[in-house]
Design an enzyme around this catalytic site. Structure first.
Site, PDB file in Angstrom:
ATOM      1  N   ASP A 138       0.825  -1.208   0.000  1.00  0.00           N
ATOM      2  CA  ASP A 138       0.000   0.000   0.000  1.00  0.00           C
ATOM      3  C   ASP A 138       0.864   1.265   0.000  1.00  0.00           C
ATOM      4  N   CYS A 193     -21.209 -10.402  -7.777  1.00  0.00           N
ATOM      5  CA  CYS A 193     -22.149  -9.591  -6.992  1.00  0.00           C
ATOM      6  C   CYS A 193     -23.589  -9.861  -7.435  1.00  0.00           C
ATOM      7  N   CYS A 196     -27.211  -8.306  -6.104  1.00  0.00           N
ATOM      8  CA  CYS A 196     -27.093  -7.820  -4.717  1.00  0.00           C
ATOM      9  C   CYS A 196     -26.720  -6.329  -4.690  1.00  0.00           C
ATOM     10  N   CYS A 203     -24.536   1.755   3.280  1.00  0.00           N
ATOM     11  CA  CYS A 203     -23.585   2.837   3.575  1.00  0.00           C
ATOM     12  C   CYS A 203     -24.316   4.024   4.218  1.00  0.00           C
ATOM     13  N   CYS A 246     -14.026   2.286   8.717  1.00  0.00           N
ATOM     14  CA  CYS A 246     -15.415   1.825   8.675  1.00  0.00           C
ATOM     15  C   CYS A 246     -15.437   0.484   7.931  1.00  0.00           C
ATOM     16  N   CYS A 249     -19.710  -1.535   4.711  1.00  0.00           N
ATOM     17  CA  CYS A 249     -20.007  -2.080   3.379  1.00  0.00           C
ATOM     18  C   CYS A 249     -19.337  -3.436   3.170  1.00  0.00           C
ATOM     19  N   CYS A 253     -21.669  -7.715   3.475  1.00  0.00           N
ATOM     20  CA  CYS A 253     -21.494  -8.463   2.221  1.00  0.00           C
ATOM     21  C   CYS A 253     -21.664  -9.966   2.457  1.00  0.00           C
TER      22      CYS A 253
HETATM   23  C1  B12 Z   1      -7.277   5.811  -1.747  1.00  0.00           C
HETATM   24  C2  B12 Z   1      -7.626   4.572  -0.948  1.00  0.00           C
HETATM   25  C3  B12 Z   1      -8.711   4.647  -0.073  1.00  0.00           C
HETATM   26  C4  B12 Z   1      -9.688   5.825  -0.069  1.00  0.00           C
HETATM   27  C5  B12 Z   1     -10.602   5.692  -1.315  1.00  0.00           C
HETATM   28  C6  B12 Z   1     -11.179   4.282  -1.482  1.00  0.00           C
HETATM   29  C7  B12 Z   1     -11.573   3.922  -2.898  1.00  0.00           C
HETATM   30  N1  B12 Z   1     -12.555   3.046  -3.031  1.00  0.00           N
HETATM   31  O1  B12 Z   1     -10.964   4.385  -3.840  1.00  0.00           O
HETATM   32  C8  B12 Z   1     -10.388   5.651   1.301  1.00  0.00           C
HETATM   33  C9  B12 Z   1      -9.625   6.465   2.348  1.00  0.00           C
HETATM   34  C10 B12 Z   1     -11.854   6.052   1.347  1.00  0.00           C
HETATM   35  C11 B12 Z   1     -10.158   4.167   1.548  1.00  0.00           C
HETATM   36  C12 B12 Z   1     -10.967   3.403   2.371  1.00  0.00           C
HETATM   37  C13 B12 Z   1     -10.767   2.057   2.599  1.00  0.00           C
HETATM   38  N2  B12 Z   1      -9.696   1.323   2.238  1.00  0.00           N
HETATM   39 CO1  B12 Z   1      -8.337   1.961   1.007  1.00  0.00          CO
HETATM   40  N3  B12 Z   1      -7.041   2.364  -0.318  1.00  0.00           N
HETATM   41  C14 B12 Z   1      -6.859   3.396  -1.079  1.00  0.00           C
HETATM   42  C15 B12 Z   1      -5.706   3.142  -2.052  1.00  0.00           C
HETATM   43  C16 B12 Z   1      -4.459   3.873  -1.531  1.00  0.00           C
HETATM   44  C17 B12 Z   1      -5.991   3.541  -3.500  1.00  0.00           C
HETATM   45  C18 B12 Z   1      -7.365   3.057  -4.031  1.00  0.00           C
HETATM   46  C19 B12 Z   1      -7.663   3.649  -5.387  1.00  0.00           C
HETATM   47  O2  B12 Z   1      -6.932   3.449  -6.331  1.00  0.00           O
HETATM   48  N4  B12 Z   1      -8.736   4.426  -5.484  1.00  0.00           N
HETATM   49  C20 B12 Z   1      -9.108   5.089  -6.718  1.00  0.00           C
HETATM   50  C21 B12 Z   1     -10.432   4.506  -7.198  1.00  0.00           C
HETATM   51  C22 B12 Z   1     -10.894   5.193  -8.484  1.00  0.00           C
HETATM   52  O3  B12 Z   1     -10.116   3.194  -7.434  1.00  0.00           O
HETATM   53  P1  B12 Z   1     -11.115   1.993  -7.179  1.00  0.00           P
HETATM   54  O4  B12 Z   1     -12.314   2.450  -6.418  1.00  0.00           O
HETATM   55  O5  B12 Z   1     -10.305   0.883  -6.610  1.00  0.00           O
HETATM   56  O6  B12 Z   1     -11.575   1.692  -8.666  1.00  0.00           O
HETATM   57  C23 B12 Z   1     -10.695   1.103  -9.604  1.00  0.00           C
HETATM   58  C24 B12 Z   1     -11.158  -0.312  -9.960  1.00  0.00           C
HETATM   59  O7  B12 Z   1     -12.276  -0.653  -9.149  1.00  0.00           O
HETATM   60  C25 B12 Z   1     -11.453  -0.243 -11.429  1.00  0.00           C
HETATM   61  N5  B12 Z   1     -12.803  -0.490 -11.849  1.00  0.00           N
HETATM   62  C26 B12 Z   1     -13.760   0.403 -12.019  1.00  0.00           C
HETATM   63  N6  B12 Z   1     -14.844  -0.179 -12.511  1.00  0.00           N
HETATM   64  C27 B12 Z   1     -14.559  -1.481 -12.660  1.00  0.00           C
HETATM   65  C28 B12 Z   1     -15.347  -2.534 -13.122  1.00  0.00           C
HETATM   66  C29 B12 Z   1     -14.785  -3.806 -13.162  1.00  0.00           C
HETATM   67  C30 B12 Z   1     -15.634  -4.928 -13.660  1.00  0.00           C
HETATM   68  C31 B12 Z   1     -13.454  -4.015 -12.751  1.00  0.00           C
HETATM   69  C32 B12 Z   1     -12.826  -5.375 -12.811  1.00  0.00           C
HETATM   70  C33 B12 Z   1     -12.686  -2.929 -12.285  1.00  0.00           C
HETATM   71  C34 B12 Z   1     -13.269  -1.678 -12.245  1.00  0.00           C
HETATM   72  O8  B12 Z   1     -11.126   1.028 -11.909  1.00  0.00           O
HETATM   73  C35 B12 Z   1     -10.837   1.926 -10.857  1.00  0.00           C
HETATM   74  C36 B12 Z   1      -9.618   2.747 -11.240  1.00  0.00           C
HETATM   75  O9  B12 Z   1      -8.415   2.023 -11.219  1.00  0.00           O
HETATM   76  C37 B12 Z   1      -5.537   1.583  -1.950  1.00  0.00           C
HETATM   77  C38 B12 Z   1      -4.105   1.045  -2.024  1.00  0.00           C
HETATM   78  C39 B12 Z   1      -3.537   1.098  -3.407  1.00  0.00           C
HETATM   79  N7  B12 Z   1      -2.262   1.366  -3.484  1.00  0.00           N
HETATM   80  O10 B12 Z   1      -4.218   0.855  -4.402  1.00  0.00           O
HETATM   81  C40 B12 Z   1      -6.154   1.251  -0.556  1.00  0.00           C
HETATM   82  C41 B12 Z   1      -6.981  -0.011  -0.453  1.00  0.00           C
HETATM   83  C42 B12 Z   1      -7.918  -0.053  -1.631  1.00  0.00           C
HETATM   84  N8  B12 Z   1      -7.756   0.205   0.761  1.00  0.00           N
HETATM   85  C43 B12 Z   1      -7.992  -0.864   1.454  1.00  0.00           C
HETATM   86  C44 B12 Z   1      -8.806  -0.927   2.610  1.00  0.00           C
HETATM   87  C45 B12 Z   1      -8.666  -2.155   3.476  1.00  0.00           C
HETATM   88  C46 B12 Z   1      -9.696   0.114   2.899  1.00  0.00           C
HETATM   89  C47 B12 Z   1     -10.838   0.104   3.935  1.00  0.00           C
HETATM   90  C48 B12 Z   1     -11.550  -1.230   4.078  1.00  0.00           C
HETATM   91  C49 B12 Z   1     -10.284   0.547   5.321  1.00  0.00           C
HETATM   92  C50 B12 Z   1     -11.336   0.679   6.387  1.00  0.00           C
HETATM   93  N9  B12 Z   1     -11.789  -0.401   6.999  1.00  0.00           N
HETATM   94  O11 B12 Z   1     -11.736   1.768   6.729  1.00  0.00           O
HETATM   95  C51 B12 Z   1     -11.765   1.214   3.351  1.00  0.00           C
HETATM   96  C52 B12 Z   1     -12.770   0.617   2.357  1.00  0.00           C
HETATM   97  C53 B12 Z   1     -13.657   1.607   1.687  1.00  0.00           C
HETATM   98  C54 B12 Z   1     -14.103   1.094   0.316  1.00  0.00           C
HETATM   99  N10 B12 Z   1     -15.315   0.569   0.223  1.00  0.00           N
HETATM  100  O12 B12 Z   1     -13.300   1.154  -0.633  1.00  0.00           O
HETATM  101  C55 B12 Z   1      -7.344  -2.086   0.818  1.00  0.00           C
HETATM  102  C56 B12 Z   1      -8.414  -2.913   0.093  1.00  0.00           C
HETATM  103  C57 B12 Z   1      -8.177  -4.411   0.118  1.00  0.00           C
HETATM  104  C58 B12 Z   1      -9.227  -5.153  -0.672  1.00  0.00           C
HETATM  105  N11 B12 Z   1      -9.426  -6.413  -0.329  1.00  0.00           N
HETATM  106  O13 B12 Z   1      -9.837  -4.617  -1.576  1.00  0.00           O
HETATM  107  C59 B12 Z   1      -6.289  -1.391  -0.154  1.00  0.00           C
HETATM  108  C60 B12 Z   1      -5.998  -2.165  -1.441  1.00  0.00           C
HETATM  109  C61 B12 Z   1      -5.000  -1.219   0.677  1.00  0.00           C
HETATM  110  C62 B12 Z   1      -4.225  -2.523   0.832  1.00  0.00           C
HETATM  111  N12 B12 Z   1      -2.977  -2.530   0.446  1.00  0.00           N
HETATM  112  O14 B12 Z   1      -4.719  -3.533   1.289  1.00  0.00           O
HETATM  113  N13 B12 Z   1      -9.099   3.702   0.829  1.00  0.00           N
HETATM  114  S1  SF4 Z   2     -22.646  -6.613  -0.618  1.00  0.00           S
HETATM  115 FE1  SF4 Z   2     -20.937  -7.797  -1.516  1.00  0.00          FE
HETATM  116  S2  SF4 Z   2     -21.922  -9.160  -3.048  1.00  0.00           S
HETATM  117 FE2  SF4 Z   2     -23.411  -7.563  -2.507  1.00  0.00          FE
HETATM  118  S3  SF4 Z   2     -23.089  -6.003  -4.093  1.00  0.00           S
HETATM  119 FE3  SF4 Z   2     -21.854  -5.420  -2.335  1.00  0.00          FE
HETATM  120  S4  SF4 Z   2     -19.842  -6.264  -2.752  1.00  0.00           S
HETATM  121 FE4  SF4 Z   2     -21.275  -7.300  -4.137  1.00  0.00          FE
HETATM  122  S1  SF4 Z   3     -16.436   2.248   4.403  1.00  0.00           S
HETATM  123 FE1  SF4 Z   3     -18.132   1.686   3.055  1.00  0.00          FE
HETATM  124  S2  SF4 Z   3     -19.999   1.809   4.344  1.00  0.00           S
HETATM  125 FE2  SF4 Z   3     -18.361   2.869   5.425  1.00  0.00          FE
HETATM  126  S3  SF4 Z   3     -18.720   5.012   4.840  1.00  0.00           S
HETATM  127 FE3  SF4 Z   3     -17.128   4.166   3.448  1.00  0.00          FE
HETATM  128  S4  SF4 Z   3     -18.294   3.455   1.674  1.00  0.00           S
HETATM  129 FE4  SF4 Z   3     -19.784   3.788   3.334  1.00  0.00          FE
END
Ligand code: B12
Ligand code: SF4
Ligand code: SF4
Length: 324
Positions: A138, A193, A196, A203, A246, A249, A253
């Protein structure tokens, strides 16, 4: 003939690397290329819409996230590993704030590093003197979820999490970028998914404008960890008792409800008891006391001032009754 032998060797090496990753404590490992990510446009839209909030590094790193071959000179492969960190949620003590599962002990950026370095060293040894193998936990611009999906480790759910069909999403991702010839895995193409929408519906801050798009500026994880300053009132009042991160979400799941397993946390040894902190825990602490008690956990990021702010929000929510 020579090509066939090289192919066979890269398959053997990939299998050895995965076996070593598992021995080191990672739940799963996969190999993929560093070709440009297919969803670069989704990242651009996200950044342009301001959904990254104050995470300026996401803008700075965007070009390399889209073209991960530019991250580590010479590297053309990623070995992506999953670390299963799920811990049980103990009952809530009075007047306490809730801490996300991943943050209940040692910071994973630090804690997973030695094992990942050992994996990188093993990969370098396989490749010989000119080999490159750089570990990332990360840190840096590695598009971890996209690479994990491409390495066959799971799909990206509507909550944007990488979901392993056998373990759910309470996993951390890390990677080693390398130039060693390792056979690549097929991507995980299915979207399990289905119809669902539980994560989107659950959220509390309505942070998903659409499936697989997270508005970080509304996310409790961002607000409690990354955001500096007063949390805007309309969001603060929906944060309930969360004081760090948090999990909502993910907790809702079905893939976590069915498959997330305790007991795999062999490296970090997260402590379920740290899932709650007294809401007055930070009031009498000074910076040195905070560093001693919490500086080695992910709470180091918001720091003492951030944790005081978060606890004040949770105390306010508790005095007004739960609003969710
Ligand atoms: C910035 C970041 C955050 C931000 C923004 C989160 C977000 N969703 O982007 C914040 C601070 C909110 C955050 C929160 C959390 N995070 Co964070 N975060 C990151 C970080 C540094 C970058 C993520 C990123 O690139 N975001 C930019 C957006 C645009 O990217 P994305 O949502 O992932 O979307 C991409 C893909 O989904 C894809 N995509 C879009 N549409 C589609 C459709 C299909 C079919 C496919 C295949 C792909 C795809 O394209 C997008 C662009 O690349 C990564 C580490 C890393 N180096 O990547 C950790 C990371 C994602 N985080 C992680 C974790 C654990 C969390 C939390 C659970 C922590 C917590 N408990 O509070 C929460 C979860 C919130 C959530 N639901 O995502 C883990 C996730 C592990 C996993 N199993 O997925 C990571 C990978 C860190 C790690 N090394 O483990 N995080
Ligand atoms: S709760 Fe889990 S299975 Fe349902 S839509 Fe969200 S990520 Fe997909
Ligand atoms: S971690 Fe998931 S449920 Fe919690 S505020 Fe962020 S998007 Fe919403």
């Amino acid at each position: 003939m020579a090509a066939q032998a090289a192919q066979a060797l890269s398959a053997v090496h990939a299998a050895q690397v995965k076996a070593v990753a598992r021995r080191l404590g990672f739940a799963a490992a996969g190999v993929t290329t560093l070709a440009p990510v297919p969803h670069a446009d989704a990242l651009d839209r996200w950044l342009d819409a301001g959904l990254a909030g104050n995470m300026r590094y996401m803008h700075r790193q965007a070009d390399r996230r889209k073209e991960p071959e530019r991250i580590a000179a010479g590297a053309n492969r990623a070995v992506v590993v999953l670390y299963n960190y799920v811990t049980p949620d103990p009952p809530k003590p009075l007047a306490s704030g809730r801490v996300a599962k991943y943050a209940r002990g040692q910071d994973y950026h630090v804690g997973l590093r030695p094992a990942l370095e050992r994996l990188a060293a093993f990969i370098r040894d396989l490749g010989g003197p000119d080999s490159v193998a750089r570990p990332y936990v990360d840190a840096g611009p590695v598009p971890e979820r996209e690479l994990a999906q491409r390495a066959g480790l799971g799909w990206i759910g509507k909550n944007t999490m990488l979901i392993d069909p056998r373990r759910g999403s309470f996993t951390m991702l890390a990677s080693v970028l390398t130039n060693v010839d390792l056979a690549i895995d097929p991507p995980f193409e299915a979207d399990r998914c289905g119809s669902c929408t539980r994560c989107l519906d659950a959220c509390p801050t309505a942070a998903f404008p659409e499936p697989r798009v997270l508005d970080a500026t509304r996310c409790i994880s961002y607000l409690t960890i990354e955001y500096r300053g007063d949390i805007p009132g309309p969001l603060a009042e929906r944060m309930s008792d969360w004081v760090f991160g948090c999990d909502i979400c993910q907790d809702v799941c079905p893939w976590n409800r069915k498959f997330a397993r305790d007991g795999d946390d062999e490296i970090l040894h997260l402590d379920p008891a740290r899932g709650w902190v007294p809401l007055d825990a930070f009031e009498d602490l000074d910076e040195a006391g905070f560093a001693h008690r919490h500086g080695w956990t992910p709470m180091e990021r918001p720091g003492l001032q951030g944790m005081r702010r978060n606890c004040a929000v949770a105390a306010d929510n508790s005095s007004h009754g739960e609003r969710r």
